[in-house]
Design a protein around this motif. Structure first.
Motif: not given
Length: 472
Positions: A458-462
């Motif tokens: 999720t962090l990489r996507s954000k």
């Protein structure tokens, strides 16, 4: 297929798990779906063209007559107003009754009232669970009054039992939640965990699993907000090789991986409507197909869901399915915000410092009385997650074994808010700050993802969405 549904909408109405009746303005039944037949024992053939009230809505739960002109369903036909009704019963063909909740909605054609639709569900299981909870809570209250002199000892003992779980505190609202967890963990009932961000909803889910009979089986977590709608179906149900571009091999989905165990659906409110309908089928039938496959797979799973949003408000706005809401909301558990249990802050700090000592290889002994008072004077909009971040920052900065607060909490809070920034700009600023504090490490216990309380993916996507790179 879409054209077939449009030409015959009764195919969809016949497939839902709730009972559905359609009425004309005379109160006669014009539609009865299979779920209504199963629940009441009355066949559609018997009821169509008849006034249904006289068959299974003729009497209140206490045995007193229920006149048709007082029936809330019939009232909708006369005044065109939608109604939501609880605490009533429907009577089966065999003479028995069951508790129901139902909605009565007017039907218009060309702005003219032509009838009404009633959608109902059997809430017997929910009432039994609530009654058992009330009985358990009444017993706990009785014992508490009886053993008031030993209260401190009992609280300390309970905290010791839960210490390794991360769930600690002595406040009444928190103790009530613990009793709910212990009570429902022994069942296979679906649980909906409600609470603000940072309150520890995942911790509650993991302890429900830890105390359950499925604790030797898998615990699989799905963050419903972490995947695009196109990827979510593959993540949940798996896919066959060649099912879509990039599907180079067969892959099991989270439902299949959770077979015989527990599936935790975090941020359930973020599910798109299409995925909601497919999830409903799995919850009702315990079966699904992988993407690109024709064979049906059976699973045996217990579902725990969590959200920080008001699902019923989303139902009313049409962004969340009412049948899925009822399927998930069998046993709701509200996780209190930290501002509602400030007396628990010393216990939480003690627990968090033990964890920080392990992670940071420190030998901290606790906080000063002044620091505790400062922490209890603050309202904690970020809840326990914010408390954890404050303690970690102070632990890194401190040269002493007893922690003090190096700056006022209100100042910390205000310094992070810039009304001139958009929401995305504020998110980007905060993520970059945490990345810098983590030396741009994303994964691992000391990585930014863990500090932000989100999965690495999720962090990489954000970061990709917000255009964050190390040069920022």
């Amino acid at each position: 297929m879409i054209k077939q549904f449009l030409n015959d909408p009764s195919l969809l109405l016949n497939a839902v798990g709730e009972g559905i009746y359609g009425f004309d303005l005379s109160g006669n039944a014009v539609f009865v779906n299979p779920a209504a037949e199963r629940m009441t024992g009355w066949s559609a053939e018997t009821l169509l063209g008849k006034k249904i009230h006289q068959y299974h809505h003729h009497t209140h739960a206490d045995g007193t007559p229920y006149p048709a002109d007082e029936c809330q369903i019939y009232c909708t036909m006369f005044d065109g107003k939608r109604r939501e009704v609880k605490n009533e019963v429907f009577w089966r063909k065999d003479g028995s009754s069951f508790p129901v909740e139902y909605t009565s909605t007017p039907v218009y054609r060309n702005n003219e009232l032509i009838g009404a639709v009633a959608v109902f569900r059997d809430i017997s299981q929910q009432q039994q669970t609530q009654n058992a909870l009330q009985d358990a809570l009444a017993q706990v209250k009785h014992l508490s009054e009886q053993l008031q002199d030993e209260n401190n000892y009992l609280i300390a003992e309970l905290n010791e039992d839960w210490q390794d779980s991360g769930l600690v505190g002595k406040s009444h609202v928190f103790q009530t939640m613990l009793e709910q967890i212990k009570l429902v963990s022994e069942t296979g009932t679906t649980v909906l965990i409600l609470g603000e961000n940072g309150t520890g909803k995942e911790l509650v889910a993991r302890n429900l699993y830890r105390l359950s009979k499925r604790n030797k089986q898998p615990f699989i977590k799905v963050n419903c907000a972490a995947f695009t709608p196109s990827l979510l179906e593959s993540e949940l149900f798996g896919h066959e090789k060649g099912a879509f571009t990039g599907a180079n091999e067969r892959r099991k989905g989270r439902f299949e991986l959770a077979d015989k165990g527990t599936l935790f659906l975090d941020e359930i409110a973020e599910l798109p409507l299409e995925a909601q309908s497919k999830l409903l089928r799995v919850l009702q039938e315990q079966e699904f197909e992988r993407v690109g496959a024709s064979n049906t797979l059976k699973v045996d799973i217990r579902v725990i869901a969590a959200t920080n949003r008001d699902l019923w408000e989303m139902v009313q706005k049409g962004s969340f399915r009412i049948d899925l809401y009822y399927r998930l909301n069998v046993f709701p558990i509200k996780v209190p915000a930290l501002r509602e249990r400030k007396e628990d802050i010393p216990y939480l700090c003690s627990n968090l410092i033990v964890q920080l000592n392990k992670r940071l290889t420190k030998q901290l002994k606790g906080l000063s009385n002044k620091a505790i008072s400062q922490l209890q004077a603050y309202d904690w909009p970020g809840n326990i997650r914010e408390l954890q971040n404050v303690l970690e920052r102070e632990a890194i900065l401190s040269k002493q074994a007893i922690l003090q607060l190096s700056q006022p909490l209100q100042a910390i809070s205000q310094s992070t808010i810039n009304p001139a920034l958009t929401l995305n700009e504020m998110q980007k600023q905060h993520i970059i700050t945490v990345l810098k504090l983590s030396a741009w490490q994303i994964s691992g216990s000391k990585g930014a993802a863990a500090k932000l309380g989100m999965p690495e993916s999720t962090l990489r996507s954000k970061m990709h969405k917000l255009g964050i790179s190390k040069i920022s």
